[in-house]
Design an enzyme around this catalytic site. Sequence first.
Site, PDB file in Angstrom:
ATOM      1  N   PRO A 195       0.823  -1.211   0.000  1.00 40.05           N
ATOM      2  CA  PRO A 195       0.000   0.000   0.000  1.00 40.05           C
ATOM      3  C   PRO A 195       0.855   1.258   0.000  1.00 40.05           C
ATOM      4  O   PRO A 195       1.942   1.281   0.555  1.00 40.05           O
ATOM      5  CB  PRO A 195      -0.802  -0.119   1.297  1.00 40.05           C
ATOM      6  CG  PRO A 195      -0.082  -1.113   2.138  1.00 40.05           C
ATOM      7  CD  PRO A 195       0.638  -2.023   1.198  1.00 40.05           C
ATOM      8  N   GLU A 196       0.348   2.268  -0.681  1.00 41.67           N
ATOM      9  CA  GLU A 196       1.057   3.541  -0.757  1.00 41.67           C
ATOM     10  C   GLU A 196       0.205   4.602  -0.063  1.00 41.67           C
ATOM     11  O   GLU A 196      -0.802   4.273   0.559  1.00 41.67           O
ATOM     12  CB  GLU A 196       1.354   3.874  -2.227  1.00 41.67           C
ATOM     13  CG  GLU A 196       2.191   2.766  -2.892  1.00 41.67           C
ATOM     14  CD  GLU A 196       2.531   3.039  -4.353  1.00 41.67           C
ATOM     15  OE1 GLU A 196       2.587   4.211  -4.744  1.00 41.67           O
ATOM     16  OE2 GLU A 196       2.731   2.059  -5.095  1.00 41.67           O
TER      17      GLU A 196
END
Length: 297
Positions: free
Chosen positions: A22-23
């Site tokens: 995830p960013e």
Amino acid sequence: MPATNVLDTKSFCFVDLRQAMPELPEIEALRQRLAPSVVGRELLSITILKSRLIRPRIASDLNAALEKALIVGLDRRAKYLLFTLVDRQSRPQTLLLHLGMTGRLSWIANGDFIPKQTGALFFFESQSLVFEDVRQFGRIGICGAELDELGPEPLEAAFTSEVLQTRLAGSGQSIKTLLMDQTRVVGIGNIYASESLFLARISPFRPAKFLQSGEINRLHASIRDTLISAIDRNLRATELGGFPFYYSPNGKAKSVESPPEFNVYGATGRPCLSCGTLIQKRIQLGRSTFFCSACQV
Ligand SMILES: [Zn+2]
């Protein structure tokens, strides 16, 4: 606690495990979605099932520090979730949670089935927040020096085009590699680096020091546009419920939606939406880079 804040057992993971870690947009959407259900609640205790996730303290220290603490805020810095708590001695504490590559959060009722990959359980009255992490690159701990070296937040007003220029200045490394360097600017990983560079029409392989100021301006705008629309997409997806996974009654995660479509990320061999040239993939410093060779120069 009002009934509207009671969440069901759907997972908060927004990231398909087939994609990447995830960013910023996934973590920010998670923060916005999670905050109403934890802020103002007492954290009764923490149980750590995978001690590798605890750094730098040991599990018993963590629980002793935060047992019966009140959560007063939930913030984000880079890809970290930061829970602000007030402990039993009225001292402020910050609990740091990083999802790593495969971490995700979900709620279960106390006493219910505990998912197989559970690394930690945060007990509240009647419910527990479950942190699962298959690959165990995630992290839980009292906030220490982890945040000291981080670069600026790309969505803050202070992050101007000039700041980006300064952060990239003089480096002979490729622009994509630099965008993913969390000491230069935070929150951007493989997906949104590729997407931002496509929107800015800049080749991911260009050395940063050769970018013109007009290109930096385009890149600055593209980074913000890309991240903001990705936050919106993640928030919309969660309204539909637990995108892209939810728990079936036997505790197995099931995919309920296909992964989001990106302009270039994961789109190898698909025609570019702008010019029709086929999107290419190339390995760049061990990571897959997706790009349009005609649009991005
Ligand atoms: Zn193109």
